[in-house]
Design a protein around this motif. Structure first.
Motif, short mmCIF file in Angstrom:
data_model
loop_
_atom_site.label_atom_id
_atom_site.label_comp_id
_atom_site.label_asym_id
_atom_site.label_seq_id
_atom_site.Cartn_x
_atom_site.Cartn_y
_atom_site.Cartn_z
N ARG A 1 8.59 -1.95 9.86
CA ARG A 1 7.93 -1.88 11.34
C ARG A 1 7.89 -0.40 11.81
O ARG A 1 6.97 -0.11 12.65
CB ARG A 1 8.91 -2.47 12.19
N ALA A 2 8.82 0.59 11.57
CA ALA A 2 8.70 2.16 11.96
C ALA A 2 7.42 2.85 11.60
O ALA A 2 7.16 3.66 12.18
CB ALA A 2 9.97 2.55 11.48
N LYS A 3 6.74 2.28 10.47
CA LYS A 3 5.65 3.06 10.05
C LYS A 3 4.28 3.08 10.92
O LYS A 3 3.37 3.78 10.83
CB LYS A 3 5.39 2.93 8.75
N PHE A 4 4.32 2.16 11.80
CA PHE A 4 3.19 1.63 12.80
C PHE A 4 3.06 2.36 13.87
O PHE A 4 4.09 2.57 14.58
CB PHE A 4 3.44 0.17 13.05
N HIS A 5 2.02 3.26 14.15
CA HIS A 5 1.88 4.00 15.16
C HIS A 5 0.14 3.94 15.56
O HIS A 5 -0.60 3.57 14.80
CB HIS A 5 2.11 5.38 14.93
N ARG B 1 -8.78 6.05 15.53
CA ARG B 1 -9.84 5.24 16.16
C ARG B 1 -8.91 4.15 17.08
O ARG B 1 -9.31 3.77 18.28
CB ARG B 1 -10.74 4.63 15.14
N ASP B 2 -7.91 3.50 16.37
CA ASP B 2 -7.10 2.51 17.12
C ASP B 2 -6.46 3.35 18.52
O ASP B 2 -6.49 2.66 19.65
CB ASP B 2 -6.08 2.15 16.38
N ARG B 3 -5.77 4.56 18.44
CA ARG B 3 -5.57 5.12 19.67
C ARG B 3 -6.45 5.58 20.50
O ARG B 3 -6.18 5.47 21.76
CB ARG B 3 -4.78 6.37 19.22
N ALA B 4 -7.62 5.75 20.05
CA ALA B 4 -8.78 6.49 21.05
C ALA B 4 -9.14 5.08 21.71
O ALA B 4 -9.72 5.23 22.88
CB ALA B 4 -10.09 7.06 20.03
N THR B 5 -9.32 3.98 21.02
CA THR B 5 -9.75 2.56 21.64
C THR B 5 -8.73 2.39 22.95
O THR B 5 -9.33 2.07 24.03
CB THR B 5 -9.81 1.34 20.62
N ALA B 6 -7.47 2.43 22.67
CA ALA B 6 -6.46 2.34 23.80
C ALA B 6 -6.69 3.07 24.91
O ALA B 6 -6.46 2.86 26.10
CB ALA B 6 -5.13 2.06 22.93
N GLU B 7 -6.77 4.40 24.56
CA GLU B 7 -6.92 5.53 25.73
C GLU B 7 -8.02 5.12 26.36
O GLU B 7 -8.35 5.19 27.50
CB GLU B 7 -7.07 6.90 24.91
N LEU B 8 -9.46 4.90 25.88
CA LEU B 8 -10.55 4.73 26.39
C LEU B 8 -10.67 3.40 27.18
O LEU B 8 -11.14 3.36 28.43
CB LEU B 8 -11.52 4.65 25.19
N ARG B 9 -9.97 2.28 26.70
CA ARG B 9 -10.09 1.07 27.31
C ARG B 9 -9.04 0.96 28.32
O ARG B 9 -9.25 0.17 29.30
CB ARG B 9 -9.88 0.07 26.46
N MET C 1 1.22 5.20 23.85
CA MET C 1 0.30 6.25 24.53
C MET C 1 1.23 7.25 25.38
O MET C 1 0.57 8.16 25.61
CB MET C 1 -0.51 5.21 25.66
N SER C 2 2.37 7.07 25.56
CA SER C 2 3.02 8.09 26.26
C SER C 2 3.91 9.10 25.46
O SER C 2 4.11 10.08 25.83
CB SER C 2 4.00 7.33 27.24
N ALA C 3 3.61 8.86 24.13
CA ALA C 3 4.34 9.40 23.33
C ALA C 3 3.06 10.38 22.77
O ALA C 3 2.00 10.15 22.72
CB ALA C 3 4.83 8.75 21.78
N PRO C 4 3.65 11.62 21.89
CA PRO C 4 2.61 12.48 21.33
C PRO C 4 1.95 11.62 20.30
O PRO C 4 2.57 10.71 19.61
CB PRO C 4 3.26 13.73 20.94
N PRO C 5 0.45 11.89 19.87
CA PRO C 5 -0.06 11.27 18.66
C PRO C 5 0.86 11.68 17.48
O PRO C 5 1.30 12.73 17.11
CB PRO C 5 -1.47 11.78 18.64
N ALA C 6 1.15 10.38 16.69
CA ALA C 6 1.80 10.56 15.40
C ALA C 6 1.03 11.14 14.43
O ALA C 6 -0.47 10.78 14.40
CB ALA C 6 2.45 9.14 14.95
N SER C 7 1.32 12.07 13.43
CA SER C 7 0.75 12.66 12.36
C SER C 7 0.60 11.55 11.25
O SER C 7 1.53 10.74 11.30
CB SER C 7 1.34 13.86 12.07
N GLY C 8 -0.45 11.82 10.61
CA GLY C 8 -0.47 11.27 9.31
C GLY C 8 -1.64 10.02 9.43
O GLY C 8 -2.20 9.25 9.59
#
Length: 124
Positions: free
Chosen positions: A18-22, A26-34, A117-124
């Motif tokens: 479960r810990a590997k999911f961030h 595009r998924d983050r961009a979608t959440a930020e945009l919507r 969304m409140s955390a810095p973007p995860a790398s990878g």
């Protein structure tokens, strides 16, 4: 249940799978945009169609790993299938999810997205 939603999410996130999911790319961009309100609406719709039935079609394989922020959140929060829902959240299989159970699942998913969304973007 004395455990808060954040405590439950922290416990689930301690599991290596479960810990590997961030939210990335595009998924983050979608959440930020919507925005979170739209993510909540999408979560309600997806849960109603894919998880709420007593015997969901393709249960255990119905949730893609990416392609929508809610899908990523479902894997991160163990709300991806009825087996995980039973194991991690104590919601038994074999019955249609009640309105309260649906609301709980949506709250778990949306809280995870909000935290991401409140955390810095995860790398990878």
């Amino acid at each position: 249940m004395s455990e808060t939603l954040d405590q439950r999410l922290d416990a689930i996130a301690a599991h290596p799978f479960r810990a590997k999911f961030h939210l990335r790319g595009r998924d983050r961009a979608t959440a930020e945009l919507r925005g979170l309100a739209t993510m909540r609406w999408h979560a309600r719709d997806l849960i109603a169609r894919r998880l709420a039935p007593a015997a969901p079609p393709k249960d255990g394989r119905q949730t893609p790993y990416r392609g929508h922020p809610v899908f990523v959140a479902q894997h991160a929060t163990a709300t991806c299938c009825r087996n995980c829902l039973q194991r991690w959240h104590g919601i038994a299989k074999g019955h249609e999810l009640s309105p309260a159970e649906r609301a709980y699942v949506v709250d778990v998913i949306c809280r995870w997205i909000e935290r991401e969304m409140s955390a810095p973007p995860a790398s990878g």
